[in-house]
Write a protein that holds these residues in place. Structure first.
Motif, short mmCIF file in Angstrom:
data_model
loop_
_atom_site.label_atom_id
_atom_site.label_comp_id
_atom_site.label_asym_id
_atom_site.label_seq_id
_atom_site.Cartn_x
_atom_site.Cartn_y
_atom_site.Cartn_z
N GLY A 138 -13.99 -20.62 5.05
CA GLY A 138 -15.31 -21.21 5.25
C GLY A 138 -16.11 -21.23 3.96
O GLY A 138 -16.72 -22.24 3.60
N PHE A 139 -16.11 -20.11 3.26
CA PHE A 139 -16.82 -20.01 2.00
C PHE A 139 -16.24 -20.98 0.97
O PHE A 139 -16.97 -21.69 0.28
CB PHE A 139 -16.76 -18.57 1.48
CG PHE A 139 -17.62 -18.33 0.27
CD1 PHE A 139 -18.96 -18.05 0.41
CD2 PHE A 139 -17.08 -18.41 -1.01
CE1 PHE A 139 -19.77 -17.83 -0.71
CE2 PHE A 139 -17.87 -18.20 -2.12
CZ PHE A 139 -19.22 -17.90 -1.97
N GLY A 147 -18.62 -28.09 -5.65
CA GLY A 147 -17.92 -28.09 -6.93
C GLY A 147 -18.20 -26.81 -7.69
O GLY A 147 -18.25 -26.79 -8.91
N ASP A 148 -18.36 -25.71 -6.95
CA ASP A 148 -18.73 -24.41 -7.51
C ASP A 148 -17.49 -23.58 -7.79
O ASP A 148 -16.77 -23.21 -6.87
CB ASP A 148 -19.64 -23.68 -6.52
CG ASP A 148 -20.12 -22.33 -7.03
OD1 ASP A 148 -20.15 -22.13 -8.25
OD2 ASP A 148 -20.49 -21.49 -6.19
N ASP A 149 -17.24 -23.30 -9.06
CA ASP A 149 -16.13 -22.44 -9.42
C ASP A 149 -16.50 -20.97 -9.31
O ASP A 149 -15.65 -20.11 -9.19
CB ASP A 149 -15.65 -22.72 -10.85
CG ASP A 149 -15.00 -24.08 -10.97
OD1 ASP A 149 -14.53 -24.59 -9.94
OD2 ASP A 149 -14.99 -24.63 -12.09
N PHE A 161 -28.73 -29.06 -5.04
CA PHE A 161 -27.39 -28.52 -5.26
C PHE A 161 -26.40 -29.57 -5.73
O PHE A 161 -25.28 -29.23 -6.09
CB PHE A 161 -26.87 -27.85 -3.97
CG PHE A 161 -27.51 -26.53 -3.72
CD1 PHE A 161 -26.97 -25.38 -4.28
CD2 PHE A 161 -28.65 -26.42 -2.95
CE1 PHE A 161 -27.56 -24.14 -4.06
CE2 PHE A 161 -29.24 -25.20 -2.71
CZ PHE A 161 -28.70 -24.05 -3.27
N GLY A 162 -26.80 -30.84 -5.72
CA GLY A 162 -25.87 -31.91 -6.08
C GLY A 162 -25.78 -32.19 -7.54
O GLY A 162 -26.42 -31.77 -8.40
N THR A 181 -23.76 -19.79 -6.64
CA THR A 181 -24.34 -21.04 -6.15
C THR A 181 -23.98 -21.26 -4.69
O THR A 181 -24.84 -21.65 -3.89
CB THR A 181 -23.87 -22.22 -7.01
OG1 THR A 181 -24.28 -21.99 -8.37
CG2 THR A 181 -24.47 -23.54 -6.53
N THR A 182 -22.74 -20.99 -4.34
CA THR A 182 -22.32 -21.15 -2.94
C THR A 182 -23.06 -20.17 -2.04
O THR A 182 -23.48 -20.53 -0.94
CB THR A 182 -20.80 -20.97 -2.81
OG1 THR A 182 -20.16 -21.90 -3.68
CG2 THR A 182 -20.33 -21.21 -1.38
N GLU A 183 -23.25 -18.93 -2.50
CA GLU A 183 -24.00 -17.96 -1.70
C GLU A 183 -25.44 -18.42 -1.47
O GLU A 183 -25.96 -18.29 -0.36
CB GLU A 183 -23.99 -16.59 -2.38
CG GLU A 183 -22.67 -15.89 -2.32
CD GLU A 183 -22.65 -14.57 -3.07
OE1 GLU A 183 -21.81 -13.73 -2.74
OE2 GLU A 183 -23.46 -14.38 -4.00
#
Length: 183
Positions: free
Chosen positions: A131-132, A140-142, A182-183, A146-148
């Motif tokens: 899911g994460f 596009g987060d390596d 976020f884009g 940012t995802t959190e």
């Protein structure tokens, strides 16, 4: 009865217990979900229920939550379906928020109840990782931060929407604003 038939019967009983728990939680909240009620509803004794879920209600909520994470991940992936950038972020955000609205008891099990699943650790269940990773791919987060933050924003929006603290008619504008950031 063959071992295979016994496994199918056990799988069906386990599935039915989870369905009943989900239905009861949706109707009356997790406080109304008890092993006694579930055993009665499936027509078996509590020891039969505990044979399938030795951890009782906590294990049942964990199973419901993990199924919820799998469903949420599938919905987000399907919504994105090859999109990139802001359109992908917007469709993933809508899929997430729609899931939270449509399945409040499952969402509560996933994020508010104590279920014993650890996030962001070596023993994080694979379904949570997927899911994460789905949200990270949309962004596009390596990295992970940012995802959190994105996930936290979606969770906050879903909770505020559920509580009636946000104007429903402004949801599209909020999602667009989120995607712009976020884009």
């Amino acid at each position: 009865m063959t071992d295979e038939a016994g496994r199918r019967r056990d799988d069906e009983r386990r599935r039915r217990i989870l369905e009943l728990a989900r239905e009861r939680a949706d109707a009356e909240g997790w406080g109304a979900v008890t092993t006694r009620h579930l055993a009665t509803a499936i027509g078996y004794t509590q020891p039969v229920l505990y044979r399938h879920f030795p951890g009782g209600k906590a294990e049942i909520m964990l199973a419901v939550a993990l199924e919820g994470f799998a469903e949420l991940t599938r919905r987000c992936r399907a919504a994105v379906a090859g999109r990139r950038g802001r359109p992908a972020i917007e469709t993933a955000a809508r899929a997430y928020l729609d899931f939270a609205r449509e399945h409040p008891a499952v969402y509560e099990a996933m994020f508010e109840q104590v279920i014993g699943a650890r996030f962001a650790s070596a023993d994080t269940p694979q379904v949570l990782r997927e899911g994460f990773e789905t949200l990270a791919a949309v962004l596009g987060d390596d990295g992970e931060t940012t995802t959190e933050v994105f996930w936290a924003a979606l969770h906050g929006m879903s909770e505020l929407e559920r509580a009636g603290r946000m104007r429903a008619e402004h949801r599209d504008a909020r999602v667009a604003e989120l995607a712009a950031r976020f884009g």
